[in-house]
Design a protein around this motif. Structure first.
Motif, short mmCIF file in Angstrom:
data_model
loop_
_atom_site.label_atom_id
_atom_site.label_comp_id
_atom_site.label_asym_id
_atom_site.label_seq_id
_atom_site.Cartn_x
_atom_site.Cartn_y
_atom_site.Cartn_z
N GLY A 180 9.62 5.50 1.40
CA GLY A 180 9.47 6.86 1.91
C GLY A 180 8.14 7.12 2.56
O GLY A 180 7.91 8.17 3.15
N GLY A 181 7.19 6.15 2.46
CA GLY A 181 5.94 6.25 3.20
C GLY A 181 4.74 6.72 2.39
O GLY A 181 3.62 6.71 2.91
N GLY A 182 4.90 7.14 1.14
CA GLY A 182 3.77 7.57 0.34
C GLY A 182 2.92 6.40 -0.12
O GLY A 182 3.33 5.24 -0.09
N ALA A 183 1.69 6.71 -0.55
CA ALA A 183 0.79 5.67 -1.03
C ALA A 183 1.25 5.13 -2.38
O ALA A 183 1.79 5.87 -3.20
CB ALA A 183 -0.63 6.23 -1.15
N PHE A 184 1.05 3.86 -2.60
CA PHE A 184 1.40 3.25 -3.88
C PHE A 184 0.47 3.81 -4.95
O PHE A 184 -0.76 3.75 -4.82
CB PHE A 184 1.26 1.73 -3.81
CG PHE A 184 1.83 1.01 -5.00
CD1 PHE A 184 3.12 0.51 -4.96
CD2 PHE A 184 1.08 0.85 -6.16
CE1 PHE A 184 3.65 -0.15 -6.05
CE2 PHE A 184 1.61 0.20 -7.25
CZ PHE A 184 2.91 -0.31 -7.20
N PRO A 185 1.00 4.36 -6.03
CA PRO A 185 0.16 5.02 -7.03
C PRO A 185 -0.82 4.05 -7.70
O PRO A 185 -0.44 2.98 -8.15
CB PRO A 185 1.17 5.55 -8.06
CG PRO A 185 2.49 5.55 -7.36
CD PRO A 185 2.43 4.44 -6.36
N ALA A 186 -2.09 4.45 -7.71
CA ALA A 186 -3.14 3.73 -8.45
C ALA A 186 -3.25 2.26 -8.04
O ALA A 186 -3.62 1.41 -8.85
CB ALA A 186 -2.90 3.85 -9.95
N ARG A 187 -2.97 1.95 -6.77
CA ARG A 187 -3.02 0.54 -6.34
C ARG A 187 -4.42 -0.03 -6.49
O ARG A 187 -4.60 -1.16 -6.98
CB ARG A 187 -2.56 0.41 -4.90
CG ARG A 187 -2.57 -1.04 -4.39
CD ARG A 187 -2.12 -1.13 -2.93
NE ARG A 187 -2.01 -2.52 -2.51
CZ ARG A 187 -3.02 -3.22 -2.01
NH1 ARG A 187 -4.23 -2.66 -1.88
NH2 ARG A 187 -2.85 -4.49 -1.64
N ASN A 188 -5.45 0.72 -6.07
CA ASN A 188 -6.81 0.21 -6.16
C ASN A 188 -7.24 -0.03 -7.60
O ASN A 188 -7.92 -1.01 -7.91
CB ASN A 188 -7.78 1.18 -5.49
CG ASN A 188 -7.56 1.26 -3.98
OD1 ASN A 188 -7.07 0.30 -3.38
ND2 ASN A 188 -7.88 2.39 -3.38
N GLU A 190 0.81 -1.21 0.00
CA GLU A 190 0.00 0.00 0.00
C GLU A 190 0.84 1.26 0.00
O GLU A 190 0.34 2.34 -0.32
CB GLU A 190 -0.94 0.00 1.21
CG GLU A 190 -1.95 -1.14 1.18
CD GLU A 190 -2.93 -1.06 2.34
OE1 GLU A 190 -2.79 -0.11 3.15
OE2 GLU A 190 -3.81 -1.94 2.44
N THR A 191 2.13 1.14 0.35
CA THR A 191 3.00 2.32 0.40
C THR A 191 4.26 2.08 -0.41
O THR A 191 4.63 0.94 -0.69
CB THR A 191 3.40 2.66 1.86
OG1 THR A 191 4.09 1.54 2.42
CG2 THR A 191 2.18 2.97 2.69
#
Length: 528
Positions: A364-372, A360-361
Motif C-alpha cells: 500500500g506504500g506506507g513505510a515499514f514500521p520501525a525498520r531502522n 522500506e515500504t
C-alpha cells in the motif's frame, strides 16, 4: 561498490586476519573490532551490506566449504540434536525474541517483532566454525554446532519470509506458512540430492585439475541458483551437495584434491576476513538510520533483545538435551556440554544480510514500521554475540574443563589405520612383483618397500618419546632434516639455472618434483 574500495576492503581484511592468526584471539573478533573502530575514521567508504550480494554470492561458497569439511557420518550420528537446534531452536528463538521485542518496544507490531526474531535466530556457520576450531571443544559438540549452522539458515530465511509477508500486508495463514517451509526445505534437499550424483560423476570423469577446480568453484553457486529459481532453499541444496562431495572426496584424483584444498582455503580466508570486517563497518550505517530513537532508549532495547537471544538458547538447549532421555536409555551428557552449546551461539553475516533485505515500504506504500530500529537491533545482537560470547567462550571452556581432543588417542587410531593400510599395500606389492612383467631393479624395489615402511612407522614414532636436546619426536626430526636436504637440492637447481646450465622450463619440472616430495613428507603440516 566501486572496485578500489572493494580491493581495499579485501586487502585490509586479509592483513588484519593474518595478524590475528598470530594471537590467541579468534580472528573474527579482531576483524569485527577493527571494523567498529574504522567505521569512525573520516574518509571510510560506505560499505553497506547488500543482501543481493551476500546471500547468492558470499553465502554459497562459505556453506559449501563448511559442508566439505563436515562429517556426513558425524551428522548422521547426531541427527536429533542437529535437527532440534537447526529447526526447533530457530523457530523457538523467532517466537521468543519476537515476543520480547513486541513487549518491550512501544508501538512495534507483533509481525515486525517476529521479523526481528527470525533475523537474529540463526547462529552463523562462519562464526561457529571459525571460533570452534580455535578453542578445542569436544569433537561431538563441534559436530553439532557445525551441523546446526549448516542447516539453520534455511529455517530462519523461511521463517523470515513468512513473518515479512504478514508485516507488509501479504499475510499468510498457518497452513500456507507450513507449506512454504515444506517447499523450501524439501525442495532444497531434493534439488541437492538430484544434483549431487551427476556433479560428482562429472568430477570423477574429468582429468584436468583446472577444469575440476573450475567445476568445484561453480558448484555452490549453481546449486543455490537452481534451488532459489523454484523457490526452494538454496542453502540446503548447497549443503547437501557439499556433504556428498566431502564424503566421496577420495574418488577424485590426488592432484585435484591438493589444488582444491588450497583454492578453497584461500577463498574461505578472503571471504571470512572481508565478511567480519564489513560487519563492524556497519556501525555508522545503522546509527545514521536510527532516526527518532534516543541513543539511551535504543541501547536499552538492544540490551533486552541481546539478553533474550542468549536466554532463549539456554531455555531451548537444556530441555532439548535431557527431555528425550526420559523416553529411553541413552548417553546422558554432563551439564557442561549443553552449557557450552548454549553459549556458542554467535550470530553473523546472514542475520545482517537478512535484516538489510527488509523493504522500506509495506503493501500500500506506507513505510515499514520501525525498520531502522530493527536494523540497529539486529546489528547490536550480532556484535554482542560475536564480542561477548566470542571473547568469553575460550576461558569458559577452560573453566568448564571440557575434555578436548585426546591427542594420544587420535594418534593411536591413526597409527592402527596406517598399519592396516600398509600391510594391505605390502601384500599388493608382493603380488605385483611376483609377476615377471612387473620386474624392477633391486634398488627401485627396495625404494618402494622403504616408502611403505616409512609411512607405517611415522605415526608410531610420534607416539614415542622426544629428543631431550631438541624436544622433537623422531618424526619431527626426520621432517626437519628432509626439509633441509630438499632445500639444498633446490638451491643447486636455482644456481644452475642462474648459471645458464638449466632453462626455466626444466627448473620448474625439477622444483615441482621436490615440491611433491616435500608435500608427501610434511602432509600433516599442510593439512593443518
Amino acid at each position: 561498490m566501486a572496485a578500489f574500495p572493494l580491493l581495499v576492503l579485501v586487502a585490509a581484511g586479509a592483513a588484519i586476519a593474518g595478524l590475528a592468526r598470530r594471537t590467541p584471539v579468534p580472528p573474527p573478533l579482531v576483524l569485527v573490532t577493527a571494523g567498529l573502530l574504522a567505521s569512525f575514521l573520516p574518509g571510510i567508504p560506505d560499505y553497506t551490506l547488500d543482501p543481493d550480494i551476500v546471500l547468492p554470492l558470499v553465502l554459497p561458497p562459505l556453506l559449501h566449504l563448511a559442508a566439505l569439511d563436515s562429517s556426513y557420518l558425524g551428522l548422521r550420528a547426531n541427527v536429533r540434536p542437529v535437527a532440534l537446534l537447526s529447526v526447533g531452536y530457530v523457530l523457538f528463538a523467532t517466537a521468543a525474541v519476537g515476543w520480547v521485542a513486541y513487549t518491550v518496544v512501544p508501538g512495534m507490531p507483533l509481525t515486525v517483532a517476529l521479523v526481528l526474531g527470525a533475523v537474529v535466530a540463526p547462529p552463523d556457520a562462519v562464526a561457529a566454525t571459525a571460533v570452534a576450531r580455535r578453542i578445542g571443544l569436544p569433537h561431538r559438540i563441534v559436530t553439532i554446532l557445525k551441523g546446526e549452522s549448516l542447516f539453520n539458515d534455511a529455517t530462519a530465511i523461511t521463517a523470515y519470509r513468512v513473518a515479512l509477508a504478514a508485516a507488509v500486508g501479504e499475510g499468510l495463514t498457518w497452513g500456507e506458512g507450513l507449506a512454504e517451509f515444506a517447499l523450501a526445505a524439501g525442495g532444497g534437499v531434493g534439488i541437492g540430492l538430484l544434483l549431487m550424483v551427476p556433479l560428482h560423476w562429472l568430477r570423477t570423469r574429468l582429468r584436468d585439475p583446472l577444469l575440476l577446480n573450475t567445476l568445484s568453484l561453480l558448484t555452490p553457486f549453481f546449486a543455490y541458483g537452481v534451488a532459489e529459481s523454484v523457490h526452494a532453499s538454496g542453502v540446503l541444496a548447497v549443503v547437501v551437495v557439499g556433504l556428498y562431495f566431502g564424503h566421496r572426496a577420495w574418488q577424485v584424483d590426488f592432484a585435484t584434491r591438493l589444488q582444491e584444498a588450497a583454492v578453497w582455503k584461500m577463498i574461505a580466508f578472503i571471504l571470512e576476513s572481508s565478511v567480519f570486517l564489513v560487519i563492524g563497518l556497519q556501525l555508522t550505517v545503522v546509527l545514521r538510520g536510527l532516526g527518532g530513537y534516543a541513543p539511551g532508549e535504543a541501547a536499552w532495547y538492544a540490551v533486552v533483545v541481546f539478553a533474550a537471544v542468549v536466554a532463549s538458547r539456554f531455555l531451548w538447549v537444556y530441555p532439548a538435551t535431557y527431555l528425550p532421555l526420559l523416553r529411553g536409555p541413552g548417553e546422558r551428557p554432563p551439564w557442561t556440554h549443553p552449557f557450552a552449546v548454549s553459549w556458542a551461539g554467535m550470530r553473523g553475516v546472514v542475520s545482517l544480510a537478512i535484516a538489510f533485505s527488509v523493504p522500506e515500504t509495506v503493501h500500500g506504500g506506507g513505510a515499514f514500521p520501525a525498520r531502522n530500529l530493527l536494523l540497529f537491533l539486529a546489528f547490536t545482537t550480532v556484535i554482542g554475540t560475536l564480542v561477548v560470547q566470542g571473547v568469553t567462550l575460550p576461558p569458559l571452556i577452560r573453566r568448564l574443563k571440557l575434555p578436548g581432543h585426546d591427542s594420544q588417542q587420535l594418534l593411536l587410531a591413526e597409527a592402527e589405520a596406517q598399519n592396516a593400510a600398509s600391510e594391505a599395500a605390502q601384500r599388493r606389492l608382493d603380488e605385483l612383483l611376483a609377476d615377471p612383467r612387473n620386474a624392477l631393479p633391486r634398488p627401485l624395489e627396495e625404494r618402494l618397500r622403504t616408502v611403505l615402511e616409512r609411512r607405517r612407522n611415522a605415526v608410531w614414532e610420534r607416539l614415542g618419546g622426544v629428543n631431550e636436546l631438541t624436544g622433537e619426536s623422531v618424526d619431527e626430526t626426520y621432517r626437519r632434516l628432509s626439509r633441509e636436504v630438499i632445500a639444498a637440492e633446490r638451491d643447486v637447481f636455482v644456481r644452475m639455472r642462474d648459471e645458464g646450465r638449466l632453462d626455466d622450463e626444466m627448473l620448474r619440472l625439477l622444483l615441482r618434483r621436490l615440491d611433491l616430495e616435500e608435500a608427501a613428507a610434511h602432509g600433516e603440516e599442510l593439512a593443518g
